[in-house]
Design an enzyme around this catalytic site. Sequence first.
Site, PDB file in Angstrom:
ATOM      1  NE  ARG A   1      -6.080   2.351  -6.889  1.00 28.20           N
ATOM      2  CZ  ARG A   1      -5.870   1.042  -6.915  1.00 28.20           C
ATOM      3  NH1 ARG A   1      -5.537   0.452  -8.047  1.00 28.20           N
ATOM      4  NH2 ARG A   1      -5.998   0.324  -5.812  1.00 28.20           N
TER       5      ARG A   1
ATOM      6  CG  ASP B   1      -4.400   4.532 -11.160  1.00 36.73           C
ATOM      7  OD1 ASP B   1      -3.380   4.139 -10.561  1.00 36.73           O
ATOM      8  OD2 ASP B   1      -5.070   3.804 -11.919  1.00 36.73           O
TER       9      ASP B   1
ATOM     10  CG  ASN C   1       0.649   6.023   2.157  1.00 40.31           C
ATOM     11  OD1 ASN C   1       1.138   5.321   3.038  1.00 40.31           O
ATOM     12  ND2 ASN C   1      -0.644   5.947   1.831  1.00 40.31           N
TER      13      ASN C   1
ATOM     14  CE1 TYR D   1       4.799  -3.772   1.019  1.00 43.44           C
ATOM     15  CE2 TYR D   1       6.120  -4.790   2.753  1.00 43.44           C
ATOM     16  CZ  TYR D   1       5.377  -3.725   2.274  1.00 43.44           C
ATOM     17  OH  TYR D   1       5.222  -2.601   3.049  1.00 43.44           O
TER      18      TYR D   1
ATOM     19  CB  SER E   1       8.033  -3.921  -4.628  1.00 42.87           C
ATOM     20  OG  SER E   1       7.442  -3.923  -3.342  1.00 42.87           O
ATOM     21  CE  LYS E   2       6.614  -0.650   0.152  1.00 43.91           C
ATOM     22  NZ  LYS E   2       6.112   0.719  -0.114  1.00 43.91           N
TER      23      LYS E   2
END
Length: 248
Positions: A37, A62, A89, A165, A168-169
Amino acid sequence: MTTQKRIAVVTGSNRGLGYAISRQLSQIGNRVILTSRNQTDGIAAKQQLSSEGLDVDYHTLDVSNDGSVQQFTDWLRETYGKVDILVNNAGVNPTTKPEESSLLTVQLETMRSTFETNVLAVLRISQALIPLMKVQNYGRIVNISTEMASLTSVPTDYYPLAPSYRLSKVGVNGLTVLLAKELQGTNILVNAYSPGWMKTDMGGDDAPFTAEEGAETAVYLATLPDGGTQGQFFAEMRKFGGPIQLQW
């Protein structure tokens, strides 16, 4: 520009794991497109790798912004005409926030912003770049996940709850399986892996392993041969001395 080299895109690659993956992919003969970004940070990363004699390029990106992804995709199409490797990533980890210790206190806005970057952005960039893989019926997509997203292990693992976290994974893992299913019959292979706890800005100085060690499995999956593994979840190779599949 035309090139016979594989074109590898690594998101969030100006530092840490993404930078290590970019270096290793370049070292084995790929042309790597670094992205970030922040343009200043990205250009500095490109200059460092170029000073090592590695073949890298750079473009701002972004992954959570539609316009940025479209601009990046247009540039790739005009400059290279293809994409061979995509390593998703870029991501965030709000685990250190106090409310992240419990599902009963987690802030929905934290959950929402984490999903936006870690899941929806992966889908956004994949939707944009897969057509550039289909042009030549070749592609390798590597999604960065975590052992914390293994639902089989959640009841007994020792990791912090970290609901934003973790969930989301879990979403990344589900996206990996669905993309692999949709791409069956093509030469585009999609897999996920856990890089483990590394000495990065996200992992901290107490982590037992380096980003270079965490990058090894990404490079393995990014260079799978035709007919290789599709739609699986891998551990970091350093743990076992080779590629080991994790349970979903």
